[in-house]
Design an enzyme around this catalytic site. Structure first.
Site, PDB file in Angstrom:
ATOM      1  N   HIS A 205      -3.329  -7.482   1.072  1.00 17.70           N
ATOM      2  CA  HIS A 205      -3.299  -6.531   0.322  1.00 17.70           C
ATOM      3  C   HIS A 205      -2.803  -7.374  -1.195  1.00 17.70           C
ATOM      4  O   HIS A 205      -2.603  -6.475  -2.074  1.00 17.70           O
ATOM      5  CB  HIS A 205      -1.915  -5.443   0.502  1.00 17.70           C
ATOM      6  CG  HIS A 205      -0.764  -6.310   0.633  1.00 17.70           C
ATOM      7  ND1 HIS A 205      -0.254  -7.250   1.535  1.00 17.70           N
ATOM      8  CD2 HIS A 205       0.202  -6.171  -0.219  1.00 17.70           C
ATOM      9  CE1 HIS A 205       0.800  -7.493   1.454  1.00 17.70           C
ATOM     10  NE2 HIS A 205       1.246  -6.771  -0.004  1.00 17.70           N
TER      11      HIS A 205
HETATM   12  C1  UD1 Z   1       3.912  -3.629  -2.859  1.00 19.55           C
HETATM   13  C2  UD1 Z   1       4.808  -4.706  -3.479  1.00 19.55           C
HETATM   14  C3  UD1 Z   1       4.459  -5.776  -2.438  1.00 19.55           C
HETATM   15  C4  UD1 Z   1       4.333  -5.531  -1.121  1.00 19.55           C
HETATM   16  C5  UD1 Z   1       3.583  -4.339  -0.526  1.00 19.55           C
HETATM   17  C6  UD1 Z   1       3.577  -3.662   0.634  1.00 19.55           C
HETATM   18  C7  UD1 Z   1       5.248  -4.969  -5.857  1.00 19.55           C
HETATM   19  C8  UD1 Z   1       4.934  -5.818  -7.066  1.00 19.55           C
HETATM   20  N1  UD1 Z   1       4.549  -5.164  -4.746  1.00 19.55           N
HETATM   21  O1  UD1 Z   1       2.344  -3.936  -3.166  1.00 19.55           O
HETATM   22  O2  UD1 Z   1       5.402  -6.877  -2.674  1.00 19.55           O
HETATM   23  O3  UD1 Z   1       3.966  -6.554  -0.101  1.00 19.55           O
HETATM   24  O4  UD1 Z   1       4.094  -3.224  -1.575  1.00 19.55           O
HETATM   25  O5  UD1 Z   1       2.456  -2.979   0.827  1.00 19.55           O
HETATM   26  O6  UD1 Z   1       6.291  -4.328  -5.769  1.00 19.55           O
HETATM   27  N2  UD1 Z   1      -1.067   3.047  -3.165  1.00 19.55           N
HETATM   28  C9  UD1 Z   1      -1.547   4.296  -2.493  1.00 19.55           C
HETATM   29  N3  UD1 Z   1      -0.590   4.814  -1.763  1.00 19.55           N
HETATM   30  C10 UD1 Z   1       0.865   4.484  -1.671  1.00 19.55           C
HETATM   31  C11 UD1 Z   1       1.082   3.127  -2.325  1.00 19.55           C
HETATM   32  C12 UD1 Z   1       0.087   2.481  -2.707  1.00 19.55           C
HETATM   33  O7  UD1 Z   1      -2.763   4.783  -2.663  1.00 19.55           O
HETATM   34  O8  UD1 Z   1       1.691   4.968  -0.982  1.00 19.55           O
HETATM   35  C13 UD1 Z   1      -2.039   2.387  -3.848  1.00 19.55           C
HETATM   36  C14 UD1 Z   1      -2.251   2.870  -5.373  1.00 19.55           C
HETATM   37  O9  UD1 Z   1      -3.661   2.709  -5.834  1.00 19.55           O
HETATM   38  C15 UD1 Z   1      -1.524   1.602  -5.998  1.00 19.55           C
HETATM   39  C16 UD1 Z   1      -1.928   0.521  -5.168  1.00 19.55           C
HETATM   40  O10 UD1 Z   1      -2.062   1.093  -3.756  1.00 19.55           O
HETATM   41  O11 UD1 Z   1      -1.632   1.789  -7.434  1.00 19.55           O
HETATM   42  C17 UD1 Z   1      -0.723  -0.621  -5.247  1.00 19.55           C
HETATM   43  O12 UD1 Z   1       0.503  -0.098  -4.871  1.00 19.55           O
HETATM   44  P1  UD1 Z   1       2.040  -0.761  -5.381  1.00 19.55           P
HETATM   45  O13 UD1 Z   1       3.076  -0.093  -5.107  1.00 19.55           O
HETATM   46  O14 UD1 Z   1       1.718  -1.088  -7.004  1.00 19.55           O
HETATM   47  O15 UD1 Z   1       1.847  -2.272  -5.140  1.00 19.55           O
HETATM   48  P2  UD1 Z   1       1.346  -2.820  -3.423  1.00 19.55           P
HETATM   49  O16 UD1 Z   1       0.027  -3.706  -3.525  1.00 19.55           O
HETATM   50  O17 UD1 Z   1       1.357  -1.790  -2.239  1.00 19.55           O
END
Ligand code: UD1
Length: 362
Positions: A205
């Protein structure tokens, strides 16, 4: 003492569950759970609360996704507003996600003491968003709870006072120890028909892998080639799914023999890890969980903030070009060659609470 405990993203839930449980057993601490909403899908958030027995958050900000600045700013404003009406004696943040850093900054500016659980980890890679979150959070935290000796050493080198640092061990392992029996009872492997299959578990991820077209293409190619000889199970993070589709890689993966799954709950995912002979990942937590379970782990990164997993003999950092050979080499690695680091024993939350009692004389 009224203590705010902050969660935002998936790995945070696993880390606060044991802490909430032990704090609730005391009469002196009043934990108040706050969910920023950084992760919001049922299978990225709600299911973890259910499975880990975490109470409903008292406050939810429902921030959702956005750019780093949007997310950070929205959490800071929401937390600052909350603290106007509900001022805690201490705010505890865990891990290294955007929610961890955002709340720390907002709290510190209001004069609220901050404790950081999982302090001191460093990848020394400032291109990694989590490294920025770690450095900023630690630089203003009042209490620094480290999972391993290297974490304490980094903090001392950065100029922190020794009295502010306590080595407490790995909180994530508390959850695994506590849940082990329940995890083993789940029928996930049976339901997927892989009960008697030798398979590797895959998770990806990190933006440095999945947002990079060339890297993720090479990783997919290596996994598809490897899957002709070795079974692979791959629960896909929403960010990764989006990127695989955007880069036109998803269909090929779907047509391969790799078993693709939706993101799994904690119990289901750990059940899959328990049954695997190897992990291929870019997650921080899975490097640790594999080490504890003495499962060889191939980490698709140039560095790790958890080097102890390498010295323990479980983890190996590899590039996308090395993946295929590394999978082959892992087939020969023996579990006896892996050791479990000290204080990864299921008692970290107890040590955190004992440390709090000592520091606040309660
Ligand atoms: C975040 C953390 C990372 C952690 C990871 C675990 C930061 C910078 N990153 O990364 O350290 O290892 O979580 O999963 O804080 N999305 C969904 N549904 C959700 C959550 C996310 O669809 O419930 C999608 C969205 O398109 C979003 C993308 O995933 O924009 C990224 O989510 P984000 O919380 O920005 O970062 P992660 O890659 O999950």
């Amino acid at each position: 003492m009224r203590i705010h405990i902050i969660v935002g993203a998936r790995p945070n839930f696993v880390k606060v569950a044991p802490l909430m449980r032990v704090l609730r057993q005391t009469s002196v601490f009043e934990p108040v759970l706050i969910h920023t909403g950084q992760h919001y899908d049922a299978n990225m958030s709600g299911i973890f609360f259910e499975q880990l027995g975490i109470e409903e958050p008292t406050y939810s900000f429902e921030i959702g996704s956005g750019s780093h600045s949007e997310q950070t700013a929205a959490i800071m404003v929401a937390y600052e507003n909350l603290c106007k009406s509900d001022k805690p004696d201490l705010t505890i943040v865990v891990g290294d996600v955007n929610s961890t850093m955002a709340v720390s900054i907002a709290a510190k500016k209001l004069g609220i003491k901050i404790a950081h659980l999982e302090a001191g980890l460093r990848s020394f890679d400032r291109e990694m968003p989590e490294e920025i979150n770690r450095i900023l959070t630690d630089s203003i935290a009042d209490i620094l709870w480290t999972p391993s000796a290297d974490g304490s050493e980094h903090l001392l080198r950065e100029g922190h006072d020794e009295k502010d640092i306590s080595l407490v061990g790995n909180i994530m392992i508390d959850t695994m120890v506590y849940m082990r029996g329940a995890i083993e009872k789940l029928s996930v492997r049976k339901d997927l028909g892989i009960e008697n299959t030798k398979y590797g578990i895959v998770t990806l991820h990190r933006p440095s892998n999945v947002d990079n077209r060339s890297k993720i293409t090479k990783i997919c190619e290596a996994l598809i080639t490897a899957s002709q000889d070795i079974d692979l199970v791959f629960p896909i993070h929403p960010r990764t799914r989006q990127k695989l589709k955007e880069f036109g890689l998803f269909a090929e993966l779907e047509n391969s023999s790799i078993l693709l799954l939706e993101p799994q709950g904690y119990g289901e995912f750990m059940n899959l890890v328990f049954g695997s002979f190897m992990a291929i990942t870019d997650s921080g937590g899975i490097q640790e969980e594999a080490t504890f379970l003495k499962i060889p782990c191939l980490t698709l990164r140039d560095n790790t903030e958890r080097p102890i997993t390498i010295t323990a003999g479980s983890n190996r950092l590899i590039s996308e070009d090395e993946l295929l050979d590394a999978i082959q080499a892992t087939l020969d690695l023996k579990k006896e060659e892996i050791t479990v680091p000290p204080l990864w024993d299921g008692q970290t939350a107890q040590r955190v609470v004992a440390d709090l009692r000592k520091r606040f004389e309660v």
